[in-house]
Design a protein around this motif. Sequence first.
Motif, PDB file in Angstrom:
ATOM      1  N   GLY A  88      -0.462   8.121   3.630  1.00 50.81           N
ATOM      2  CA  GLY A  88      -0.706   9.241   2.718  1.00 50.81           C
ATOM      3  C   GLY A  88      -1.781   8.986   1.672  1.00 50.81           C
ATOM      4  N   CYS A  89      -2.612   7.951   1.908  1.00 51.88           N
ATOM      5  CA  CYS A  89      -3.705   7.659   0.984  1.00 51.88           C
ATOM      6  C   CYS A  89      -4.697   8.827   0.997  1.00 51.88           C
ATOM      7  N   ASP A  90      -5.201   9.227  -0.169  1.00 53.13           N
ATOM      8  CA  ASP A  90      -6.029  10.427  -0.275  1.00 53.13           C
ATOM      9  C   ASP A  90      -7.471  10.230   0.169  1.00 53.13           C
ATOM     10  N   THR A 102       0.832  -1.207   0.000  1.00 55.03           N
ATOM     11  CA  THR A 102       0.000   0.000   0.000  1.00 55.03           C
ATOM     12  C   THR A 102       0.869   1.260   0.000  1.00 55.03           C
ATOM     13  N   ALA A 103       1.896   1.248   0.850  1.00 54.87           N
ATOM     14  CA  ALA A 103       2.785   2.413   0.920  1.00 54.87           C
ATOM     15  C   ALA A 103       3.450   2.654  -0.434  1.00 54.87           C
ATOM     16  N   ALA A 104       3.901   1.576  -1.068  1.00 57.87           N
ATOM     17  CA  ALA A 104       4.577   1.704  -2.366  1.00 57.87           C
ATOM     18  C   ALA A 104       3.614   2.210  -3.436  1.00 57.87           C
ATOM     19  N   VAL A 105       2.392   1.670  -3.435  1.00 57.28           N
ATOM     20  CA  VAL A 105       1.395   2.078  -4.432  1.00 57.28           C
ATOM     21  C   VAL A 105       1.060   3.562  -4.255  1.00 57.28           C
ATOM     22  N   VAL A 106       0.875   3.980  -2.990  1.00 58.25           N
ATOM     23  CA  VAL A 106       0.548   5.394  -2.743  1.00 58.25           C
ATOM     24  C   VAL A 106       1.674   6.289  -3.246  1.00 58.25           C
ATOM     25  N   SER A 107       2.912   5.927  -2.927  1.00 54.73           N
ATOM     26  CA  SER A 107       3.986   6.844  -3.302  1.00 54.73           C
ATOM     27  C   SER A 107       4.201   6.855  -4.808  1.00 54.73           C
ATOM     28  N   LEU A 108       4.088   5.698  -5.449  1.00 51.30           N
ATOM     29  CA  LEU A 108       4.221   5.684  -6.903  1.00 51.30           C
ATOM     30  C   LEU A 108       3.084   6.470  -7.560  1.00 51.30           C
TER      31      LEU A 108
END
Length: 288
Positions: A259-261, A227-233
Amino acid sequence: NADTALYRAKAQGRNNFQFYAVEMNAHAGERIALTGKLRRALKNDEFVLQFQPQVDIGSMQVVGAEALIRWHHPQMGLVPPAKFIPLAEETGIIVPIGEWVLRTACLQARAWLERGLPPVRMSVNLSACQFRKEGLAGLVARTVEACGLDPAFLELELTESMLMDDPNSAIATMRELKAVGVRLSLDDFGTGYSSLNRLKGFPIDALKIDRSFVRDITTDRTDAAITAAVVSLAHSLGLTVIAEGVEDAGQLECLRQHGCDEMQGYFFSRPLSAEPFAALLRAGAVCT
Ligand code: C2E
Ligand code: MG
Ligand code: MG
Ligand code: MG
């Protein structure tokens, strides 16, 4: 359950197609009967839409509505999409059903705006059939026009399998849709075969993290890391990230930290009929 498994198998593409086809053949009589019922359902106005709020994690305001179809069958009651969308896709009835969904969702969005409710995006799920069919962008343009809806309020949800079958023609269709002025999002992200690298070639606005990653996000380090990687990418590509299937405060907190919107899920609200959704919008507006 079995229906969901079938739906997933179909949704996940060709590798699973045989399994799906065999299962469906086992109930050929039922399928024919159901196909007829679906046709009648459209004629008799038995479909309804529910709307699930999409919430901004920072402000906790409702910023969108996902339109989800239900079939109000006179005898069977409220039938969930997993029970009829796969067959509707296979027989092509999804095309007129999908047109009904699009028109009804646009009319609803316009009606809420006209009542002075806080403006929200309206997300509509597209099926692979609809996406492949010639003239989709024209249909969408005519529909928003006829409904008097600014296309910027409409979001179309696509899935990875729709894009990976034939990426070049998918990109062409997406560009036509973007030219109409609608938003595009990638639904159930993480369940298909598209690599993160492929994402940059698609003209999408938002990415929806599938609920299978959200479910164990507080306990499974791998899911949290994904999830963290997907959000940052996604953020580095300028995309909005929305998490699906948020069911508790712990998951929300975790998503907030990553940091998910936006989020969507039973924790905030189940899908609602139009009136309760309007009431929710009105209540939210009073609080601000
Ligand atoms: P989807 O687009 O991924 O929609 C999200 C599904 O997750 C919805 O199921 C929603 O009710 C459910 N959901 C939302 N929050 C939660 C949660 O916190 N926990 C759990 N366990 N589930 C949650 P629904 O309405 O049964 O729809 C299932 C699928 O059927 C949709 O998945 C979509 O792929 C398809 N579908 C629904 N409406 C339409 C439509 O109008 N057209 C097309 N082509 N497909 C549709
Ligand atoms: Mg969806
Ligand atoms: Mg989804
Ligand atoms: Mg899903």
